[in-house]
Enzyme design. Structure first.
Site, PDB file in Angstrom:
ATOM      1  CB  THR A 276       0.585  -8.155  -3.996  1.00  0.00           C
ATOM      2  OG1 THR A 276      -0.083  -7.899  -2.744  1.00  0.00           O
ATOM      3  CG2 THR A 276       2.081  -8.056  -3.823  1.00  0.00           C
ATOM      4  CG  ASP A 277      -5.423  -9.330  -6.693  1.00  0.00           C
ATOM      5  OD1 ASP A 277      -6.184  -8.774  -5.874  1.00  0.00           O
ATOM      6  OD2 ASP A 277      -5.813  -9.725  -7.801  1.00  0.00           O
ATOM      7  CD1 TRP A 278      -7.566  -6.565  -0.425  1.00  0.00           C
ATOM      8  CD2 TRP A 278      -6.128  -5.910  -2.019  1.00  0.00           C
ATOM      9  NE1 TRP A 278      -7.471  -5.184  -0.400  1.00  0.00           N
ATOM     10  CE2 TRP A 278      -6.609  -4.756  -1.357  1.00  0.00           C
ATOM     11  CE3 TRP A 278      -5.207  -5.738  -3.032  1.00  0.00           C
ATOM     12  CZ2 TRP A 278      -6.198  -3.468  -1.690  1.00  0.00           C
ATOM     13  CZ3 TRP A 278      -4.790  -4.458  -3.378  1.00  0.00           C
ATOM     14  CH2 TRP A 278      -5.284  -3.343  -2.704  1.00  0.00           C
TER      15      TRP A 278
END
Length: 558
Positions: A276-278
């Site tokens: 996932t993105d952060w």
């Protein structure tokens, strides 16, 4: 592996280069020692830099020794955002520091050569591996179809076909023909294509969470990802945005089973790692600014429920998260099975083994000293900066300039300019003026948000009048740094010569202005004529602003 070992692998957190036993207060991150020993984590995104390649490598080796003495001794995998160019947005990239410096990704799009890009990626691979960096949190192959979006500088521009050709060279340069012991794995982002953001706002922030497709061009944004998968990309990052007005579930892509499992894994056949993105799960404070979790569409869910939804969607890792305890509780409660953990752990372990980290996780500190910032790498990076320069106008063949000309300058190092010209203090004393400026943007609030150049593409009226007045007084060369398309507001007519750069130092620009090198770039996107044209265009459709000032592919030579 016990559940704690497995759970730790599903988290990919940031850590700062420096002391191993101290954390990073700006991002609220505990120490590397704490994350490795207490949470069994083994994937880290490195922030910052070290004074030299040797010191960078030494820091890495000590980190690997800490891991070797912990639990099962699983070696660490270190990743990085881009760190070979000019921007310093901590949500997107790192300053080059000791590494060789090249143009922004847009600059390689301006050059347009997959072979040249593959060479850059191979150089970056050598510098990365010398200090122990084994995952590139790039390339960013989103398409710049919404000109206001603040992340355009990291893309290859607006054209899906050009981006698809370039990403193949990029991946081959970092990974080789297939991932191996000398490779850097590429985490391609942001699936299924960031860029068509409503009003151009970025989904790092709640006001930019909606991704829209008024032109029905969703498949256009998929083209580069198909090329990346075929080229052997081993990791993929979904974006924060949530699709609105489509037949997809209106939740962020990191929570979206229809996108990750049905589309990415089943339809496109991707069996690599999905990270996932952060910061999808946990509210945090970054640089003193509260940052709610980017849990768009599922804000009402608890952190546990968000984690479950992302796992059910098909993700393997949670970027920028620490909550291993939450996952362990879900396993203990039977809400996440060990079989589900194993699906992701197998992918993550497979990559560590494939890259040889279990055989030898350490790097040669002397080699790192020699490789990072090597003279030939620096020279190649400088040449690429020069070649990416894009000449838009050149009235009466003003360029190239003659040496010794009396010259007024702004935004350029006067000491370096003195080797080419006689520098004067005002336009009325000059034969020619050189103005290096940046594309306009609207300043936002401080903290993390201030790094994102967003909003209007028009120059403020006062600044436009000032630049025009200089250009009317003396023949003027304007070099504009385009991290987004700019509405030029008539500068293309008042300036005697207009040039675009995509991350270029004075040392790269001056040889082109004075004819030692020639500009080779072509625009990687349209330059819109007005903000009205931008506002009336469709965010997902390429080349959709009416009557652009300059078209994609425009670039003069001399």
């Amino acid at each position: 592996m016990d559940p704690a070992d497995k759970a730790g692998m599903l988290f990919h957190m940031m850590v700062a280069v420096g002391e191993h036993s101290s954390g990073n207060s700006a991002f609220g991150i505990p120490s590397l020692v704490a994350m490795v020993r207490n949470r069994r984590m083994s994937h880290f995104n490195l922030l910052g830099e070290a004074p030299s390649g040797r010191e960078f490598a030494a820091w890495h080796n000590e980190a690997q020794r800490i891991a070797a003495e912990t639990g099962l001794g699983i070696p660490l995998t270190f990743s990085t955002d881009p760190r070979h160019a000019f921007t310093d947005n901590p949500g997107a990239s790192i300053l080059a520091g000791q590494f060789s410096q090249w143009p922004e990704t847009l600059g390689f799009a301006a050059i347009g050569s997959p072979e040249r890009l593959e060479r850059f990626a191979d150089v970056a691979r050598q510098e990365y591996t010398a200090v122990g960096l084994r995952i590139a949190l790039h390339p960013q192959i989103d398409l710049a179809t919404e000109p206001r979006w603040s992340r355009i500088s990291g893309t290859f521009g607006e054209d899906a076909d050009l981006t698809s050709r370039l990403v193949v060279g990029y991946i081959r340069g970092f990974q080789g023909d297939e991932l191996g012991t000398d490779s850097v794995a590429t985490m391609v982002k942001h699936f299924p294509g960031g860029g068509p953001q409503k009003d151009g706002e970025d989904p790092h922030f709640a006001y930019g969470r909606e991704q829209v497709y008024p032109g029905g061009a969703f498949d256009y944004h998929l083209k580069p990802f198909r090329a990346a998968i075929e080229a052997g990309a081993t990791q993929m990052m979904p974006y924060y945005g949530m699709p609105v007005g489509t037949d997809m579930e209106e939740v962020g892509f990191g929570f979206n089973k229809g996108v990750i499992t049905d589309l990415l894994r089943e339809e496109l056949g991707f069996d690599g790692i999905v990270c996932t993105d952060w910061g999808l799960l946990t509210d945090v404070t970054i640089l003193g600014t509260p940052m709610p979790a980017r849990a768009w569409g599922v804000e009402s869910l608890s952190r546990e429920e968000r984690m479950l939804k992302a796992l059910e969607a098909g993700v393997d890792q949670f970027g920028g998260e620490l909550c291993t305890d939450v996952l362990l509780d879900l396993v203990a409660e039977g809400r996440v099975t060990e079989d589900r953990l194993d699906q992701s752990v197998r992918r993550l372990l497979r990559e560590k083994f494939t890259m040889g980290l279990f055989d030898d996780p350490f790097v040669d500190e002397e080699r790192a000293e020699a490789v990072v910032g090597a003279a030939d790498f620096l020279a190649e990076g400088l040449a690429a900066q020069s070649d990416s320069l894009t000449l838009l106008t050149n009235t009466d063949s003003l360029l190239p300039l003659s040496r010794g000309v009396r010259l007024y300058a702004e935004g350029i190092d006067v000491d370096k300019l003195g080797a080419y010209a006689t520098v004067v203090e005002s336009p009325d004393e000059a034969d020619v003026a050189i103005l290096r400026i940046k594309a306009p943007f609207e300043e936002r609030s401080g903290g993390f948000e201030a790094f994102f150049h967003a909003g209007s593409l028009e120059f403020p009226a006062v600044e436009l009048e000032r630049l025009t007045a200089i250009a009317e007084q003396v023949p003027t060369v304007i070099d504009v740094y385009l991290d987004r398309p700019a509405v030029l507001g008539g500068l293309e007519e008042s300036a005697a010569a207009l040039m675009a750069d995509f991350g270029a130092s004075d040392d790269a620009v001056l040889p082109v202005l004075f004819g030692e090198r020639a500009p080779q770039g072509n625009l990687p996107f349209d330059l819109p004529r007005s903000m009205r044209a931008v506002e009336e265009s469709r965010s997902d459709v390429a080349f959709d602003t009416a009557d652009p000032t300059f078209r994609f592919g425009h670039g003069l030579r001399y």
